[in-house]
Design an enzyme around this catalytic site. Structure first.
Site, PDB file in Angstrom:
ATOM      1  N   ASP A 149      -4.611  -7.901   4.550  1.00 17.24           N
ATOM      2  CA  ASP A 149      -5.041  -6.587   4.105  1.00 17.24           C
ATOM      3  C   ASP A 149      -3.875  -5.600   4.139  1.00 17.24           C
ATOM      4  O   ASP A 149      -3.412  -5.221   5.212  1.00 17.24           O
ATOM      5  CB  ASP A 149      -6.170  -6.117   5.044  1.00 17.24           C
ATOM      6  CG  ASP A 149      -6.792  -4.805   4.588  1.00 17.24           C
ATOM      7  OD1 ASP A 149      -6.452  -4.337   3.487  1.00 17.24           O
ATOM      8  OD2 ASP A 149      -7.603  -4.257   5.345  1.00 17.24           O
ATOM      9  N   ASP A 352      -3.721  -1.834  -3.363  1.00 14.95           N
ATOM     10  CA  ASP A 352      -4.488  -2.350  -2.228  1.00 14.95           C
ATOM     11  C   ASP A 352      -4.883  -3.800  -2.500  1.00 14.95           C
ATOM     12  O   ASP A 352      -5.408  -4.110  -3.566  1.00 14.95           O
ATOM     13  CB  ASP A 352      -5.729  -1.463  -2.040  1.00 14.95           C
ATOM     14  CG  ASP A 352      -6.551  -1.878  -0.826  1.00 14.95           C
ATOM     15  OD1 ASP A 352      -5.969  -2.418   0.137  1.00 14.95           O
ATOM     16  OD2 ASP A 352      -7.778  -1.667  -0.846  1.00 14.95           O
TER      17      ASP A 352
END
Ligand SMILES: *[C@@H]1O[C@H](CO)[C@@H](O)[C@H](O)[C@H]1NC(C)=O
Length: 474
Positions: A149, A352
């Site tokens: 992440d 992201d």
């Protein structure tokens, strides 16, 4: 006019016209639309790994959380619907935007959740569109599949004896008692205080051991001891004393993964903790489908592709761990959309790895949708799918012709999206444009993971830049 002149004029003129026509035809084929087999957009039940990760010593294989390449993963056919995935994606986006919001009322939105016995603020959301890598932890090392992440910092995994609660995961749960390199971090250590910026929560203390707590906007959470142990990113890339969360109270939609690998910009992230070796450089390629694999590489040991184009990292908000980008334009079918540059500059943008669908400022999305619909007008439409409002029924087609979409970033970088980076496929009869609008013009834009598929994305945090190259993986 002499006959000789006429004679030489006509062939040259003809040749010139042929060249013009040929040039135009080639350009039309490569730049305005792409024809693909419909079957290539649909999921396959068999894993076909790409070969990249093997052979590079600091490369890990990347697989999707839901698909045949993640053994024993979250593959039950009805475990989660696409509408649920998209709702979870919206929860992640909401939490990112509230963290980055210039409006302090929203940024400080304190939520009361049952997550932990810790002050509950809006955290990040793990979300649903996750990619997984497998690392080794402890001595002797135990394999753990972690969601990676770029939008968070703390790495954590579930830990025995699971004093309060552990969810089901694919591998055996890590047991610090059998690792002879494991150590707790004490409350008095300055490292303990670093948790505040990495998790958004101040640490607490249990019999002088530092306790972390991180909770996510979708009410997932992990609470446990802040600790250090040896992490083996690959069999040869080994880091003693790696700081991570050893979670004994965990709940959430992690789909069989053992925890999270935080690749954000904060000092506790794996990127910062390995900076002396890799100089905060990593790259990844997200596979085109859950039935193929990509890679996550630390450092540039294997050499980043020569075709990488770099755009400067921008600061989205002070102290934020996100990687900011400046979008300067979007083209559909080779034509630049007439979006005012201020539309992008006032919202800002991040890249992201955990957001599925790219989010655009309302004005930008509206131009994109109009142009795309116009160029797709020969295909029958299908109902909207959750946040996706531009869908097509391809059930009567074996091939489809799709207008190209490219993004321009500051520094003159142009990124052409792969066809599977344009669509989100629910079924052959509901294939949707994989973009959505933000609700507010001031909300940050997000370059999401559908759009990143097959691109080699290079994060060079020390050099202050992010790079893109086509065809990083299949
Ligand atoms: C870590 O701290 C917890 C809580 O104080 C304790 O139960 C555990 O035994 C400690 N582990 C080690 C290896 O010191």
């Amino acid at each position: 006019m002499a006959p000789a002149t006429t004679y030489s004029f006509f062939p040259r003129f003809l040749l010139f016209s042929v060249c013009l026509f040929w040039g135009y035809a080639v350009e039309a084929k490569s730049e305005t639309s792409v024809t693909v087999q419909l079957s290539s957009l649909l999921p396959s039940p068999v894993c076909t790994p790409s070969t990249h990760a093997a052979g590079r010593k600091s490369s890990l294989e990347v697989v999707h959380k839901r698909g045949p390449c993640f053994r024993n993963g979250d593959q039950k056919p009805n475990s989660i619907s696409h509408s649920e995935i998209l709702l979870q994606d919206q929860a992640r986006v909401d939490s990112i935007q509230s963290k980055l919001s210039k409006d302090s009322d929203r940024a400080d939105n304190v939520k009361q959740t049952d997550a932990a016995n810790l002050p509950a603020k809006d955290g990040s959301v793990v979300g649903s569109g996750n990619y997984i890598v497998t690392v080794g932890l402890g001595s002797p090392k135990k394999e753990l599949s972690l969601i990676f992440d770029t939008g968070s910092d703390l790495t954590w995994t579930q830990c025995q004896p699971c004093a309060k609660s552990c969810y089901q995961q694919t591998e055996p749960i890590f047991d610090p008692r059998v690792s002879n390199t494991y150590a707790n971090i004490s409350c008095s250590s300055t490292l303990c205080n670093a948790l505040t910026s990495a998790t958004g929560n101040a640490p607490s203390c249990a019999s002088s051991t530092c306790v972390y707590g991180i909770q996510y906007g979708d009410s997932s959470f992990s609470v446990g001891f802040f600790a250090k142990d040896t992490i083996s990113l690959t069999p040869t890339e080994v880091f003693p004393g790696f700081l991570f969360g050893c979670g004994e109270n965990n709940k959430g939609l992690y789909g069989g993964a053992a925890g999270l690998l935080g690749l954000g910009r904060d000092q506790i992230s794996v990127v910062s903790q390995t900076a002396t070796k890799y100089n905060k450089l990593f790259s990844y390629c997200l596979p085109s489908s859950p039935s193929s694999t990509g890679f996550l590489t630390f450092g540039n040991g294997g050499g980043v592709s020569k075709s990488v184009q770099f755009t400067p990292l921008s600061t989205v908000s002070k102290g934020s761990s996100f990687y900011g980008l400046d979008i300067t334009g979007i083209s559909v079918g080779g034509q630049k959309l007439p979006i005012q540059p201020s539309v992008f500059s006032s919202a800002g943008a991040i890249i992201d790895s955990g957001t599925v669908i790219s989010r655009l400022p309302p004005d930008a999305y509206s131009f994109l949708r109009t142009a795309f619909r116009q160029k797709m007008s020969k295909y029958p439409t299908a109902p909207a799918l959750s946040i996706l409002d531009t869908c097509y029924d391809f059930s009567k087609y074996t091939t489809v012709s799709v207008p190209t979409i490219s993004f321009s970033f500051s520094g003159g970088v142009v990124v052409n999206l792969e066809v599977r980076g344009i669509f989100y496929v629910n079924s052959q009869s509901q294939v949707c444009l994989a973009f959505a609008s933000n609700s507010d013009a001031s909300d940050v834009a997000i370059f999401g993971n559908v759009q990143q598929k097959t691109l080699e994305v290079v994060y060079d945090a020390a050099g202050g830049r992010v790079g893109f190259a086509p065809k990083g993986c299949a």
